[in-house]
Design an enzyme around this catalytic site. Structure first.
Site, PDB file in Angstrom:
ATOM      1  N   SER A   1      -9.796  -0.498   7.497  1.00  0.00           N
ATOM      2  CA  SER A   1      -9.305  -0.297   6.136  1.00  0.00           C
ATOM      3  C   SER A   1      -8.647  -1.505   5.497  1.00  0.00           C
ATOM      4  O   SER A   1      -8.259  -1.449   4.338  1.00  0.00           O
ATOM      5  CB  SER A   1      -8.340   0.890   6.104  1.00  0.00           C
ATOM      6  OG  SER A   1      -9.030   2.098   6.275  1.00  0.00           O
TER       7      SER A   1
ATOM      8  N   SER B   1      -9.643   2.017   3.264  1.00  0.00           N
ATOM      9  CA  SER B   1      -8.811   2.783   2.359  1.00  0.00           C
ATOM     10  C   SER B   1      -7.863   1.917   1.524  1.00  0.00           C
ATOM     11  O   SER B   1      -7.296   2.387   0.535  1.00  0.00           O
ATOM     12  CB  SER B   1      -7.967   3.770   3.182  1.00  0.00           C
ATOM     13  OG  SER B   1      -7.087   3.086   4.069  1.00  0.00           O
TER      14      SER B   1
ATOM     15  N   LYS C   1       0.831  -1.202   0.000  1.00  0.00           N
ATOM     16  CA  LYS C   1       0.000   0.000   0.000  1.00  0.00           C
ATOM     17  C   LYS C   1       0.867   1.253   0.000  1.00  0.00           C
ATOM     18  O   LYS C   1       1.940   1.278   0.615  1.00  0.00           O
ATOM     19  CB  LYS C   1      -0.914  -0.028   1.231  1.00  0.00           C
ATOM     20  CG  LYS C   1      -1.928   1.101   1.323  1.00  0.00           C
ATOM     21  CD  LYS C   1      -2.803   0.924   2.557  1.00  0.00           C
ATOM     22  CE  LYS C   1      -3.807   2.043   2.735  1.00  0.00           C
ATOM     23  NZ  LYS C   1      -4.664   1.848   3.929  1.00  0.00           N
TER      24      LYS C   1
END
Length: 459
Positions: free
Chosen positions: A161, A137, A62
């Site tokens: 997330s 997210s 990420k």
């Protein structure tokens, strides 16, 4: 993996898949040449019998995790062009076991979002239905595993997330106990909540990644000193569990009929398999989201103050003095969602409202944690839907922020309490859309959580 294993071909396969599915917008940067060279090196190690536990495992990370000499932008314009000076401890531990980092994955800006629509690079698309969001997210991390663009991926979980996008993409999403994995090299959103988590296609892979990444880190004073253990799962399941579900969750007005049906079906199967499933009351459910958003925005307001246009990142070209430089750099660099959360956090930390909001939220967090731990003294796990709805359509909730925030109603409890939590992937038989079921366990009881999740998924 010895003998016929060829990491180079594995990497080339994933690179081809990434290229073919560019429209998903899961990756914002792919390390094509570097990954191939790394694969060749690991192939030599395999032939010599010196390869690590993750030889041939291709990992996407990420865009909030540091990887030395590679970009980290947190999905934000304020960090465009910035390259990390060091590697996150968790990422380095994977590399040390011969994992291959293939690229950087899209995410909501500074991990603030529930749909992967706040990224400066544009939204990531759900591979099951490109008109729907993948969740956030860590939406890019979820889609990368969902669409077969890498073997496993790393995400981060502040209030859900990892688990929520895993639920939306029908993959395994695992958040360990807070402090179980070092946060060194993770760009902070809310420091007392942030956890590095994993996206995998099975519980066994999540267990292996945890075993490698877990452990105390001198570079992170919040990392746990509790003894590291083997997380290898047992092949046979003989134990049954005592599981609690929240009456308030099952009857929540935001819970869609489709998710309720899948969840109730799961409860029925658990009982049929000999597990003890009981309904309990948790009257603090309405306070979870307010407590979470007050505390996380306050921490974000402090953490994101470092992005000022002076030391690194975006600097406005239209600044006449230092004060205007700060204002314009931050206004131009941060997106609307991040600006909103910074302003809210600054408000609750202000002298006039500190006691009324921030201090009360801290007290509420303690009450929530104590009550949750009391439940876990009587039960092995708490089970809830991961999200109250199926993956919604792109743009559907952008004009209704409360509806967007309510998507975290079931995931924030584990985050407030620092507990390990796992999304188990299911789907709605009628629509074919993913529906996640979440189980939350006792502190540092990750092995049993993953073992139970593996068992539950096969009922």
């Amino acid at each position: 993996m010895k003998g016929n294993a060829n990491c180079e071909n594995v990497v080339k396969h994933y690179l081809s898949s990434i290229n073919e599915q560019k429209h998903l917008n899961a990756f914002i940067e792919v390390f094509e040449e570097e990954a191939i060279e790394r694969a060749k090196e690991i192939d030599l190690k395999i032939n010599e019998g010196k390869a690590g536990k993750l030889a041939g495992v291709v990992v996407g990370i990420k865009d909030v995790l540091c990887y030395k000499d590679h970009s980290i932008t947190c999905g934000s314009g304020i960090l465009k062009g910035f390259k990390s000076l060091y590697t996150a401890t968790a990422v380095q531990k994977l590399i040390d076991e011969d994992a291959i980092i293939i690229g950087i994955l899209n995410c909501d800006e500074f991990a603030m979002g529930s749909s992967n629509e706040t990224s400066v690079y544009g939204p990531t698309l759900n591979a099951i239905d490109n008109k729907r969001v993948p969740g956030g997210s860590s939406g890019g991390s979820a889609v990368a595993v969902q669409a077969g663009l890498c073997t496993v991926s790393l995400g981060t979980d502040t209030g859900g997330s990892v688990r929520q996008p895993a639920g939306f993409c029908k993959v395994w999403g695992f958040k360990p106990t807070y402090s179980r994995i070092s946060r060194y090299g993770l760009a902070s959103y809310a420091s007392s909540f942030d956890c590095i988590g994993t996206f995998t296609n099975c519980a066994e892979d999540a267990a292996l990644l945890l075993e490698i990444m877990a452990g105390e880190d001198d570079k992170d004073s919040t990392s746990s000193s509790s003894k590291k253990e083997s997380y290898e799962l047992e092949e046979e399941q003989s134990k049954t569990y005592k599981v609690a579900y929240l009456a308030e969750a099952l009857n929540h007005e935001g819970l869609s009929p489709q998710v309720r049906n899948v969840f109730q079906d799961t409860l029925s199967k658990l009982e049929e398999a000999g597990n003890q499933v009981e309904e309990i009351e948790f009257d603090l459910l309405p306070y979870l989201l307010p407590t979470y958003y007050i505390l996380t925005t306050a921490e974000a307001s402090s953490n994101l103050s470092r992005y000022d246009g002076v030391r690194f990142g975006h600097r406005s070209d239209h600044a006449e003095n230092p004060e205007i430089l700060y204002k314009k750099s931050r206004t131009e660099g941060f997106g609307p969602e991040v600006q909103k959360r910074i302003m809210l956090g600054t408000f609750v930390l202000s002298a006039d409202y500190f006691d009324a909001y921030y201090v009360k939220a801290l007290k509420a967090r303690k009450l929530i944690r104590n009550k949750t731990l009391e439940i876990l003294k009587k039960y092995d796990f708490i089970i809830t839907p991961t999200a109250p709805t199926e993956p919604f359509k792109l743009g559907e909730k952008n004009k209704d922020q409360m509806a967007m925030y309510l998507g975290d109603i079931f995931t924030v409890q584990a985050s407030l309490c620092g507990l390990p939590s796992l999304n188990i992937p299911f789907s709605n038989k009628d629509s074919g859309l993913p529906v996640g079921v979440q189980i939350t366990g006792k502190p540092f009881n990750e092995k049993e959580l993953l073992q139970a999740g593996n068992f539950f998924s096969k009922l």
